[in-house]
Design an enzyme around this catalytic site. Structure first.
Site, short mmCIF file in Angstrom:
data_model
loop_
_atom_site.label_atom_id
_atom_site.label_comp_id
_atom_site.label_asym_id
_atom_site.label_seq_id
_atom_site.Cartn_x
_atom_site.Cartn_y
_atom_site.Cartn_z
N GLU A 177 -9.20 6.97 14.26
CA GLU A 177 -8.13 7.98 14.38
C GLU A 177 -7.42 7.97 13.03
OE1 GLU A 177 -7.49 9.93 16.94
OE2 GLU A 177 -8.67 8.99 18.52
N CYS B 30 0.74 11.88 12.20
CA CYS B 30 -0.65 12.23 11.86
C CYS B 30 -0.94 13.68 12.20
CB CYS B 30 -1.62 11.30 12.56
SG CYS B 30 -1.40 11.25 14.35
P1 NAD Z 1 -3.28 2.05 6.94
O1 NAD Z 1 -4.66 2.57 6.86
O2 NAD Z 1 -2.60 1.63 5.70
O3 NAD Z 1 -3.17 0.81 7.93
C1 NAD Z 1 -3.55 0.89 9.28
C2 NAD Z 1 -3.82 -0.50 9.81
O4 NAD Z 1 -5.01 -1.00 9.21
C3 NAD Z 1 -2.73 -1.52 9.51
O5 NAD Z 1 -2.53 -2.33 10.66
C4 NAD Z 1 -3.32 -2.33 8.37
O6 NAD Z 1 -2.83 -3.64 8.28
C5 NAD Z 1 -4.78 -2.34 8.75
N1 NAD Z 1 -5.72 -2.60 7.65
C6 NAD Z 1 -5.55 -2.43 6.32
N2 NAD Z 1 -6.67 -2.77 5.65
C7 NAD Z 1 -7.58 -3.14 6.58
C8 NAD Z 1 -8.93 -3.58 6.52
N3 NAD Z 1 -9.58 -3.69 5.36
N4 NAD Z 1 -9.55 -3.87 7.67
C9 NAD Z 1 -8.93 -3.73 8.85
N5 NAD Z 1 -7.65 -3.34 8.99
C10 NAD Z 1 -6.98 -3.04 7.85
O7 NAD Z 1 -2.46 3.21 7.69
P2 NAD Z 1 -0.91 3.28 7.94
O8 NAD Z 1 -0.24 3.59 6.66
O9 NAD Z 1 -0.44 2.12 8.74
O10 NAD Z 1 -0.81 4.55 8.92
C11 NAD Z 1 -0.64 5.86 8.46
C12 NAD Z 1 -1.92 6.63 8.58
O11 NAD Z 1 -2.34 6.61 9.93
C13 NAD Z 1 -1.77 8.09 8.24
O12 NAD Z 1 -2.87 8.51 7.47
C14 NAD Z 1 -1.76 8.78 9.59
O13 NAD Z 1 -2.19 10.11 9.57
C15 NAD Z 1 -2.69 7.91 10.36
N6 NAD Z 1 -2.49 8.05 11.79
C16 NAD Z 1 -3.45 8.67 12.53
C17 NAD Z 1 -3.27 8.85 13.89
C18 NAD Z 1 -4.32 9.52 14.73
O14 NAD Z 1 -4.25 9.38 15.94
N7 NAD Z 1 -5.28 10.22 14.17
C19 NAD Z 1 -2.11 8.38 14.50
C20 NAD Z 1 -1.14 7.76 13.72
C21 NAD Z 1 -1.36 7.59 12.36
#
Ligand code: NAD
Length: 498
Positions: free
Chosen positions: A244, A278
């Site tokens: 997502e 998002c």
């Molecule tokens: P992010 O990608 O920076 O982090 C998301 C999660 O992934 C965090 O818990 C982080 O610690 C973890 N992470 C980071 N590197 C990783 C790795 N190598 N392996 C596994 N996990 C890892 O995203 P964010 O800044 O926390 O969230 C914002 C983003 O999320 C925006 O792009 C937003 O659009 C998206 N989002 C999407 C939805 C949806 O349902 N499509 C919902 C909410 C947010």
């Protein structure tokens, strides 16, 4: 705020990190940085619990999940306070988010049996002697990796559905919102009393450790870039994933739309949660006949909205995001765009003011990339065909919105998106029966609804012979006469007609 020990049989790691209030920088919680050994131990605990949880059956699990749901609903103000402290989200918005999360939890627990239990399916004419059935079985242990922007609602879309489907769950919340994840795990432990749902805290490394800890599926919500890394890690062990990811959602305004309603929806869709949604509105395409009226409404209400402490628009949760928002606005202005409300973001700002941009080239960052701030671009279109073409013109395809009195469905059906709201905004997210997810750079797989339950299962098909087949096909005793009969049957059935 206290942290809990994630897996009961492991020693807590000594490293810790602070969770900060984004408005003030004040420390609101300290949590362990769980290392790979700790994550593996949590997954091992979840694995031990998985059989008991599966064997509880739908009714047994519903009872436990209902107890958790009652606890969350009863203490939602408390969770809202933790959430507001960690994200800067206004208290009312936090409450609304939790209300939706609770609704999804109730729906998943209440509908898992109907959606997933074994059901008969038609065996078809050639296999008429078989009783065919399919059930959807839990995968085992699901690893959920969450973002910070909707730290309860978003992961709950995976957690509730995975648990209701019979899986145990290990959750890695965002490093910006560990307190919300810990709160959810603590209340689950209080309601259920067993480590069926655990939390592990830390940065990306902790999330990466979860992807390689032997879980049976990873449900990831976050940015597209991290989603690619998660998928690559999961490919090593052929672990399935739900991604997502981000969005660049468009709102389309037709000539016959209720312009005041459309402008109100555009502003809320763009600026609620300080634009960090998002499926938030980032682009608007307006029919030329109502462009001026729409813009006048939007500008008038946007001018009254202020991002400030205690206001309706909170701070930007991640300081690094402010730089991205600033870059998008600066680039739009440098390329001929105009800010009718808001403008360049001052250095060091934690709050970004609502910003309405017009005349922004379609290939600029503000139109093509996820901004994730309280900004919106507005463009005039000659027809709704042009609006659809431009709305479909980014790599992202998550949600979308249409304002039209007569042609809402017609326009919605031509949008490349996982979801569309007609004459409302982001309404699909609150309907528990609707699947939520994207295509393209917005990811794949679905949370919510029956699709969301099935996402955390694998189908088990059974064909049970009820009587000997009229034509025995799967035997070396098959005769030429039987082959001839099969030929006649298939030609008779499928070789004629249109
Ligand atoms: P992010 O990608 O920076 O982090 C998301 C999660 O992934 C965090 O818990 C982080 O610690 C973890 N992470 C980071 N590197 C990783 C790795 N190598 N392996 C596994 N996990 C890892 O995203 P964010 O800044 O926390 O969230 C914002 C983003 O999320 C925006 O792009 C937003 O659009 C998206 N989002 C999407 C939805 C949806 O349902 N499509 C919902 C909410 C947010």
């Amino acid at each position: 705020m206290t942290s809990i020990k994630s897996a009961p049989d492991t020693a807590p790691t000594s490293d810790t990190f602070d969770s900060l209030d984004p408005a003030t920088g004040e420390v609101v919680g300290t949590h362990p940085v769980n290392d790979a050994a700790h994550v593996q131990a949590a997954v091992a605990t979840a694995r031990k619990e998985a059989e008991r949880w599966r064997a509880l059956g739908f009714a047994g699990r519903k009872k436990e999940l209902d107890a958790w749901r009652r606890l969350i609903a009863g203490r939602m103000e408390e969770l809202a306070r933790v959430m507001s402290a960690e994200t800067g989200k206004p208290h009312g918005d936090a409450l609304m988010e939790i209300a939706l999360a609770v609704d999804h939890l109730a729906w998943a627990a209440g509908h898992a049996e109907k959606v997933l239990k074994r059901r008969s399916v038609n065996p078809g004419l050639l296999m008429v002697n078989q009783a065919a059935s399919v059930e959807y079985r839990p995968l085992g242990v699901v690893g959920v990796i969450g973002p910070w922007n909707y730290p309860a609602f978003t992961p709950m879309g995976s957690i509730a559905y995975a648990l209701a489907a019979g899986n145990t769950v290990v959750f890695k919340p965002s490093e910006h919102t560990p307190g919300v994840g810990v709160w959810l795990a603590e209340t689950f432990a209080e309601a259920v009393g067993r480590p069926v749902f655990q939390v592990v805290t830390g940065f990306g490394e902790t999330g990466a450790a979860l992807t390689s800890a032997g879980v049976d599926k990873v449900a990831f919500t976050g940015s597209t870039a991290t989603g690619k890394r998660v998928m690559a890690a999961c490919a090593e062990t052929l672990t399935p994933v739900v991604i997502e990811a981000g969005g660049k959602d468009a709102l389309l305004v037709d000539a016959d739309a209720d312009v005041a309603e459309a402008a109100d929806a555009a502003l809320w869709g763009a600026c609620s949660n300080a634009g960090q949604t998002c499926a938030g509105v980032e682009r608007v395409y307006v029919h030329e006949q109502v462009y001026d009226a729409f813009l006048a409404e939007l500008v008038a209400s946007a001018e009254k909205l202020k991002a400030e402490p205690g206001g309706q628009v909170g701070p930007i949760t991640m300081p690094s995001q402010v730089d991205i928002i600033r870059r998008h606005i600066d680039d739009a202005l440098a390329r001929g765009g105009r800010a009718l409300v808001g403008g360049p973001v001052p250095e060091g700002a934690r709050f970004v003011q609502p910003t309405v941009l017009v005349d922004v080239p379609e290939d600029s960052a503000a139109v093509q990339e996820e901004t994730f701030g309280p900004t919106v671009t507005v463009a005039k279109v000659r027809s709704m065909d042009e609006a659809i073409e431009r709305a479909n013109g980014t790599r992202f395809a998550l949600g979308s919105t249409v304002y039209s009195k007569a042609r809402g469905m017609e326009i919605a059906e031509q949008l490349r998106a996982g979801m569309t709201a007609i004459n409302g905004v982001i309404s699909f997210a609150g309907v528990p029966t609707l699947p939520f997810g994207g295509v393209g750079d917005s990811g794949f797989g679905r949370i919510h609804g029956p699709d969301g339950l099935r996402e955390f299962t694998y189908p088990h098909a059974i064909a049970r012979q009820r009587f000997k087949p009229p034509i025995a096909l799967t035997t070396f005793r098959r005769s030429t006469k039987e082959e001839q009969t099969l030929l006649k049957v298939v030609k008779g059935l499928y070789g004629r007609g249109k």
